[in-house]
Design a protein around this motif. Structure first.
Motif, mmCIF file in Angstrom:
data_model
loop_
_atom_site.group_PDB
_atom_site.id
_atom_site.type_symbol
_atom_site.label_atom_id
_atom_site.label_comp_id
_atom_site.label_asym_id
_atom_site.label_seq_id
_atom_site.Cartn_x
_atom_site.Cartn_y
_atom_site.Cartn_z
ATOM 1 N N CYS A 139 2.974 3.798 9.497
ATOM 2 C CA CYS A 139 2.740 4.857 8.520
ATOM 3 C C CYS A 139 1.890 4.346 7.356
ATOM 4 C CB CYS A 139 4.071 5.401 7.999
ATOM 5 S SG CYS A 139 4.983 6.388 9.210
ATOM 6 N N GLU A 140 2.127 3.129 6.934
ATOM 7 C CA GLU A 140 1.324 2.568 5.851
ATOM 8 C C GLU A 140 -0.133 2.411 6.278
ATOM 9 O OE1 GLU A 140 3.197 -1.014 4.591
ATOM 10 O OE2 GLU A 140 4.911 0.018 3.675
ATOM 11 N N GLN A 141 -0.353 2.031 7.529
ATOM 12 C CA GLN A 141 -1.725 1.923 8.011
ATOM 13 C C GLN A 141 -2.406 3.285 8.033
ATOM 14 O OE1 GLN A 141 -3.490 -0.768 8.490
ATOM 15 N NE2 GLN A 141 -5.280 0.477 9.032
ATOM 16 N N ARG A 142 -1.654 4.316 8.441
ATOM 17 C CA ARG A 142 -2.225 5.670 8.444
ATOM 18 C C ARG A 142 -2.507 6.148 7.011
ATOM 19 N NH1 ARG A 142 -5.658 9.219 10.212
ATOM 20 N NH2 ARG A 142 -4.945 11.396 9.997
ATOM 21 N N LEU A 143 -1.631 5.813 6.083
ATOM 22 C CA LEU A 143 -1.853 6.190 4.687
ATOM 23 C C LEU A 143 -3.078 5.484 4.115
ATOM 24 C CD1 LEU A 143 1.818 6.199 3.351
ATOM 25 C CD2 LEU A 143 0.323 8.181 3.642
ATOM 26 N N ARG A 144 -3.360 4.286 4.577
ATOM 27 C CA ARG A 144 -4.573 3.597 4.128
ATOM 28 C C ARG A 144 -5.824 4.338 4.593
ATOM 29 N NH1 ARG A 144 -1.382 -0.836 5.938
ATOM 30 N NH2 ARG A 144 -0.534 -2.021 4.164
ATOM 31 N N TYR A 168 -7.507 4.522 -1.817
ATOM 32 C CA TYR A 168 -7.394 4.163 -3.224
ATOM 33 C C TYR A 168 -5.934 3.962 -3.626
ATOM 34 C CZ TYR A 168 -8.185 4.255 -8.259
ATOM 35 O OH TYR A 168 -8.219 3.931 -9.588
ATOM 36 N N GLY A 169 -5.086 4.942 -3.285
ATOM 37 C CA GLY A 169 -3.674 4.815 -3.631
ATOM 38 C C GLY A 169 -3.003 3.651 -2.929
ATOM 39 N N MET A 170 -3.351 3.452 -1.657
ATOM 40 C CA MET A 170 -2.720 2.373 -0.903
ATOM 41 C C MET A 170 -3.210 0.996 -1.337
ATOM 42 S SD MET A 170 -0.359 3.494 0.971
ATOM 43 C CE MET A 170 -0.059 2.067 2.017
ATOM 44 N N PRO A 176 -9.429 10.048 -2.739
ATOM 45 C CA PRO A 176 -9.100 8.936 -1.832
ATOM 46 C C PRO A 176 -10.127 7.824 -1.831
ATOM 47 C CG PRO A 176 -8.749 11.063 -0.763
ATOM 48 C CD PRO A 176 -9.455 11.340 -2.047
ATOM 49 N N ASN A 177 -11.421 8.177 -1.987
ATOM 50 C CA ASN A 177 -12.488 7.190 -1.929
ATOM 51 C C ASN A 177 -13.386 7.327 -3.158
ATOM 52 O OD1 ASN A 177 -12.275 5.950 0.936
ATOM 53 N ND2 ASN A 177 -12.129 8.154 1.273
ATOM 54 N N PRO A 178 -12.980 6.797 -4.305
ATOM 55 C CA PRO A 178 -13.818 6.926 -5.502
ATOM 56 C C PRO A 178 -15.110 6.148 -5.350
ATOM 57 C CG PRO A 178 -12.034 5.384 -5.893
ATOM 58 C CD PRO A 178 -11.766 6.012 -4.549
#
Length: 209
Positions: free
Chosen positions: A112-117, A122-124, A152-154
């Motif tokens: 799940c952490e990989q998917r959130l990345r 940015y948040g991850m 997500p991608n600044p």
């Protein structure tokens, strides 16, 4: 005819707030479950009444099975590739309290952490920095939650445009003494004046005898 137009900036800000609220809620719920698990295990160690101990274990087992149903889809690569931010964060929140003692929950947490990345780098990135500093997953996600409100991608911006090279007159004119501005202009005009003063050569005529 509908004259209402959506404001992209307002919609983006609203989505960012939703992500922050979602991640804060998930982290808080996961922390509460983890606290309950620790408390139950502590009571089991000191509980003398067998019936009370059995009831505690029964409730813990029910809670575990319910959480397992939530994180189990994360083991399916197809589900994970299509999972959105909300679904992935909920699966993470269900798995993280049991990850220290259940290898399946730990694998689900990592997936799940990989998917959130992928969904919100940015948040991850903030979450990963906190984890690298030794912060536990629940606390790290709670501290990183405000960063999910941003895009997500600044972007860092584009490089400054290249400037044209200044002419000799302008370069000399911007300098201080011992080169006054008049001398700079005279310096650049001198070749042009010499060229203008040079007599024009005409081809010699062929004189017939």
């Amino acid at each position: 005819m509908n004259d209402h137009y959506a404001d992209p900036l307002r919609e983006a800000a609203a989505q960012g707030v939703e992500r922050t609220v979602q991640m804060t809620s998930v982290a808080a719920a996961a922390g509460q479950v983890l606290t309950q698990i620790k408390a139950q295990r502590l009571r089991e160690q000191t509980e003398q009444d067998r019936q009370a101990t059995a009831a505690l274990r029964s409730r813990q087992q029910v809670a575990y099975q319910a959480a397992r149903l939530q994180w189990a889809p994360a083991s399916d690569p197809r589900w994970l590739r299509a999972a959105d931010f909300v679904g992935t964060s909920r699966a993470w929140g269900a798995a993280v309290p049991y990850a220290p003692s259940d290898p399946a929950a730990e694998r689900a947490r990592l997936r799940c952490e990989q998917r959130l990345r992928e969904l919100h780098p940015y948040g991850m990135s903030r979450y990963d920095r906190l984890r690298a500093e030794g912060v536990e997953p629940v606390e790290a996600m709670r501290k990183a939650a405000p960063f999910f409100a941003r895009v997500p991608n600044p972007r860092t911006g584009h490089p400054a445009p290249a400037r044209k090279e200044l002419s000799t007159a302008v370069t000399l004119g911007t300098q201080d003494f011992p080169v006054p501005i008049k001398d700079a202009i005279r310096t650049t005009d001198a070749p042009q004046a010499a060229q203008a003063a040079r007599p024009t050569q005409r081809p010699a005529r062929n004189l017939k005898p």
